[in-house]
Motif scaffolding. Structure first.
Motif, PDB file in Angstrom:
ATOM      1  N   GLU A   1      35.789  10.141 -91.905  1.00  0.00           N
ATOM      2  CA  GLU A   1      36.792  11.210 -92.059  1.00  0.00           C
ATOM      3  C   GLU A   1      37.523  11.076 -93.395  1.00  0.00           C
ATOM      4  O   GLU A   1      37.815  12.071 -94.061  1.00  0.00           O
ATOM      5  CB  GLU A   1      37.793  11.153 -90.910  1.00  0.00           C
ATOM      6  N   GLN A   2      37.817   9.825 -93.774  1.00  0.00           N
ATOM      7  CA  GLN A   2      38.487   9.610 -95.051  1.00  0.00           C
ATOM      8  C   GLN A   2      37.586   9.982 -96.230  1.00  0.00           C
ATOM      9  O   GLN A   2      38.056  10.530 -97.228  1.00  0.00           O
ATOM     10  CB  GLN A   2      38.922   8.155 -95.176  1.00  0.00           C
ATOM     11  N   LYS A   3      36.300   9.659 -96.117  1.00  0.00           N
ATOM     12  CA  LYS A   3      35.374  10.010 -97.183  1.00  0.00           C
ATOM     13  C   LYS A   3      35.305  11.524 -97.371  1.00  0.00           C
ATOM     14  O   LYS A   3      35.245  12.019 -98.499  1.00  0.00           O
ATOM     15  CB  LYS A   3      33.987   9.448 -96.878  1.00  0.00           C
ATOM     16  N   ALA A   4      35.347  12.255 -96.260  1.00  0.00           N
ATOM     17  CA  ALA A   4      35.334  13.718 -96.344  1.00  0.00           C
ATOM     18  C   ALA A   4      36.612  14.233 -96.991  1.00  0.00           C
ATOM     19  O   ALA A   4      36.572  15.150 -97.835  1.00  0.00           O
ATOM     20  CB  ALA A   4      35.162  14.315 -94.948  1.00  0.00           C
ATOM     21  N   ALA A   5      37.752  13.648 -96.601  1.00  0.00           N
ATOM     22  CA  ALA A   5      39.031  14.055 -97.192  1.00  0.00           C
ATOM     23  C   ALA A   5      39.057  13.738 -98.681  1.00  0.00           C
ATOM     24  O   ALA A   5      39.550  14.534 -99.498  1.00  0.00           O
ATOM     25  CB  ALA A   5      40.183  13.358 -96.477  1.00  0.00           C
ATOM     26  N   LEU A   6      38.519  12.579 -99.052  1.00  0.00           N
ATOM     27  CA  LEU A   6      38.484  12.200-100.460  1.00  0.00           C
ATOM     28  C   LEU A   6      37.617  13.152-101.271  1.00  0.00           C
ATOM     29  O   LEU A   6      37.971  13.540-102.390  1.00  0.00           O
ATOM     30  CB  LEU A   6      37.963  10.766-100.594  1.00  0.00           C
ATOM     31  N   ALA A   7      36.482  13.568-100.712  1.00  0.00           N
ATOM     32  CA  ALA A   7      35.602  14.508-101.409  1.00  0.00           C
ATOM     33  C   ALA A   7      36.303  15.843-101.627  1.00  0.00           C
ATOM     34  O   ALA A   7      36.204  16.445-102.708  1.00  0.00           O
ATOM     35  CB  ALA A   7      34.310  14.703-100.621  1.00  0.00           C
ATOM     36  N   ARG A   8      37.020  16.310-100.593  1.00  0.00           N
ATOM     37  CA  ARG A   8      37.760  17.578-100.744  1.00  0.00           C
ATOM     38  C   ARG A   8      38.848  17.453-101.795  1.00  0.00           C
ATOM     39  O   ARG A   8      39.063  18.378-102.598  1.00  0.00           O
ATOM     40  CB  ARG A   8      38.369  17.982 -99.400  1.00  0.00           C
ATOM     41  N   LEU A   9      39.540  16.316-101.805  1.00  0.00           N
ATOM     42  CA  LEU A   9      40.618  16.114-102.768  1.00  0.00           C
ATOM     43  C   LEU A   9      40.084  16.058-104.191  1.00  0.00           C
ATOM     44  O   LEU A   9      40.646  16.686-105.103  1.00  0.00           O
ATOM     45  CB  LEU A   9      41.370  14.821-102.434  1.00  0.00           C
ATOM     46  N   GLU A  10      38.998  15.332-104.392  1.00  0.00           N
ATOM     47  CA  GLU A  10      38.416  15.222-105.728  1.00  0.00           C
ATOM     48  C   GLU A  10      37.965  16.588-106.245  1.00  0.00           C
ATOM     49  O   GLU A  10      38.164  16.914-107.421  1.00  0.00           O
ATOM     50  CB  GLU A  10      37.238  14.249-105.708  1.00  0.00           C
ATOM     51  N   THR A  11      37.366  17.380-105.358  1.00  0.00           N
ATOM     52  CA  THR A  11      36.916  18.709-105.774  1.00  0.00           C
ATOM     53  C   THR A  11      38.084  19.605-106.135  1.00  0.00           C
ATOM     54  O   THR A  11      38.069  20.287-107.174  1.00  0.00           O
ATOM     55  CB  THR A  11      36.084  19.364-104.652  1.00  0.00           C
ATOM     56  N   LEU A  12      39.126  19.595-105.300  1.00  0.00           N
ATOM     57  CA  LEU A  12      40.277  20.453-105.557  1.00  0.00           C
ATOM     58  C   LEU A  12      41.007  20.030-106.826  1.00  0.00           C
ATOM     59  O   LEU A  12      41.437  20.880-107.630  1.00  0.00           O
ATOM     60  CB  LEU A  12      41.230  20.412-104.352  1.00  0.00           C
ATOM     61  N   LEU A  13      41.150  18.723-107.045  1.00  0.00           N
ATOM     62  CA  LEU A  13      41.781  18.242-108.274  1.00  0.00           C
ATOM     63  C   LEU A  13      40.958  18.640-109.496  1.00  0.00           C
ATOM     64  O   LEU A  13      41.520  19.046-110.528  1.00  0.00           O
ATOM     65  CB  LEU A  13      41.935  16.717-108.224  1.00  0.00           C
ATOM     66  N   ALA A  14      39.648  18.530-109.388  1.00  0.00           N
ATOM     67  CA  ALA A  14      38.785  18.918-110.500  1.00  0.00           C
ATOM     68  C   ALA A  14      38.918  20.405-110.801  1.00  0.00           C
ATOM     69  O   ALA A  14      38.952  20.809-111.968  1.00  0.00           O
ATOM     70  CB  ALA A  14      37.333  18.566-110.182  1.00  0.00           C
ATOM     71  N   LEU A  15      39.016  21.236-109.761  1.00  0.00           N
ATOM     72  CA  LEU A  15      39.176  22.677-109.968  1.00  0.00           C
ATOM     73  C   LEU A  15      40.499  23.005-110.644  1.00  0.00           C
ATOM     74  O   LEU A  15      40.565  23.855-111.538  1.00  0.00           O
ATOM     75  CB  LEU A  15      39.070  23.407-108.625  1.00  0.00           C
ATOM     76  N   VAL A  16      41.573  22.329-110.216  1.00  0.00           N
ATOM     77  CA  VAL A  16      42.887  22.547-110.847  1.00  0.00           C
ATOM     78  C   VAL A  16      42.849  22.130-112.310  1.00  0.00           C
ATOM     79  O   VAL A  16      43.248  22.885-113.210  1.00  0.00           O
ATOM     80  CB  VAL A  16      43.978  21.775-110.090  1.00  0.00           C
TER      81      VAL A  16
END
Length: 434
Positions: free
Chosen positions: A296-311
């Motif tokens: 679950e943490q790995k999934a959350a980390l992937a979402r966070l990295e993607t969103l930060l990269a988009l910003v």
């Protein structure tokens, strides 16, 4: 095996005539039991005094202590600001004027402040509290779980004091980390998260002056470029209502899932002196308590990295369009900031220590290329309209296949992005009311 009771020290070799911790006189006689109670009472009295001096911050982290430590360290190292508040305000106004032509999102900051590192600590501490509490609660609970049943029963009310000591240890750790980070961040959004108050942009002139050394660019040029980046972040966070909450909630989700090996805690407990918070902090930093990453943490980390990269990618493209040929060193500054942001630094180290993750947008360049492609093909209205709803923004897979994403954006019906943003806000408000 060391038989010294937990929390006491062995006598010095030259302590002739003094009692040893086993309760015997040097000559072999048994000590008066009242002396042992007196020794314990003195220790608890000193511990209570230490706790009271550290503040009475409620919760799993002693934020009063964290602030004290950060302010003290910064007072010793913080240089004087190189730019006046007026220079910062002028740079912000110029940056906002240039950004108006590069994005459909209006200005998001009602004011841009000139902060010292101490200001940064004070203004961002409420957000740090939100991000650090989940992992601190997990760790504090693990300490108690690691105690044997008989120890819990014997400790009784003293368990609350153990919690206070844990809060002090976390507070000390947080204070030192914030001091390090506060001495290096350039703006309030420098690490990609909206840490400061809403609608308030902020630049740290003293840190910017230190950052500018060796860049061979005029200080005023660097200031305007960073003001444009701060203003672009503020436009995004102010006018995309779901973005701020989504970023912070994803960090919280990752932190709340942290698990600790309690067997390692049991072994570590023998090395900790309860009257010395520094020993607890050293234990926490020893690596024994490294959290286990769950799926679950790995999934959350992937979402966070993607969103930060988009910003970060969107800010990178918009600022490049805004400053254009107006700043001769813009391309060099852009590349410097890209490398600084993507390669890691104090922000990543701080998050790895405090929240258990590295806050690094690994696909920053891919995200910038995607936003550039969409803007060139369909215009800035369509590009910025993608932010209208979280379901519309690119995914990690889209960063790998930007052409497919650009084709999907072009296939959607024409819409007024501002009207779409207002519609999304109304729908979210209706959902909240219902």
């Amino acid at each position: 095996m060391n038989e010294v009771p937990f929390g006491f020290n062995l006598p010095e070799p030259d302590d002739k005539g003094k009692k040893d911790p086993t309760g015997k006189q040097p000559g072999g006689g048994q000590e008066n039991p009242f002396d042992a109670f007196s020794q314990l009472g003195q220790m608890l009295s000193q511990l209570g005094q230490m706790l009271s001096q550290a503040g009475t911050s409620a919760g799993p982290v002693n934020y009063d202590l964290a602030k004290q430590i950060a302010m003290q360290r910064l007072a010793e190292t913080e240089p004087a600001g190189a730019e006046s508040p007026e220079a910062v305000a002028d740079a912000a106004r110029l940056a906002e004027l240039w950004l108006d032509a590069a994005t459909i999102l209006p200005a998001g900051a009602t004011s841009t402040k000139s902060w010292t590192a101490k200001d940064w600590v004070e203004k961002t501490l409420p957000t740090w509290q939100r991000l650090c509490d989940p992992v601190a609660r997990r760790m504090s609970g693990a300490w108690v779980e690691a105690l044997p049943a008989e120890a819990k029963e014997a400790a009784g009310p003293l368990l609350s004091m153990v919690g206070q000591m844990g809060g002090m240890a976390f507070g000390s750790q947080l204070g030192n980390a914030l001091a390090q980070l506060g001495a290096e961040v350039l703006t309030s959004t420098d690490i990609g998260l909206p840490l400061g108050p809403e609608a308030t942009g902020a630049l740290l002139p003293a840190n910017i002056s230190k950052f500018s050394e060796g860049l061979e660019r005029p200080a005023s040029e660097v200031l305007v470029f960073l003001a444009a980046r701060e203003a672009a972040h503020q436009r995004l966070f102010a006018h995309i209502p779901w973005l701020r909450q989504r970023l912070l909630a994803t960090v919280e989700e990752f932190a709340s899932g942290i698990t600790v090996d309690t067997s390692a805690l049991e072994q570590l407990a023998t090395q900790v002196d309860p009257a010395n918070p520094q020993s607890i902090e050293q234990a926490m930093q020893s690596g024994v308590l490294e959290p286990q990453t769950t799926p679950e943490q790995k999934a959350a980390l992937a979402r966070l990295e993607t969103l930060l990269a988009l910003v970060e990618g969107w800010v990178d493209v918009v600022v490049a369009d805004a400053v254009g040929d107006r700043l001769p060193g813009a391309d060099a500054l852009r590349e410097t900031l890209r490398r600084r942001r993507a390669s890691g630094g104090p922000a990543e180290q701080t998050f790895a220590t405090l929240v258990g993750l590295e806050l690094r947008p690994r696909k920053l360049r891919a995200a910038a290329a995607l936003w550039r492609l969409v803007g060139d093909r369909h215009g800035i209205e369509k590009r910025d309209g993608v932010w209208a709803h979280p379901d519309l923004v690119p995914t990690a897979a889209d960063l790998d296949e930007p052409l497919d994403f650009a084709d999907r954006v072009g296939a959607t019906s024409d819409m007024d992005p501002i009207a779409e943003l207002e519609r999304t806000q109304r729908e979210e408000k209706d959902d909240k009311d219902s």
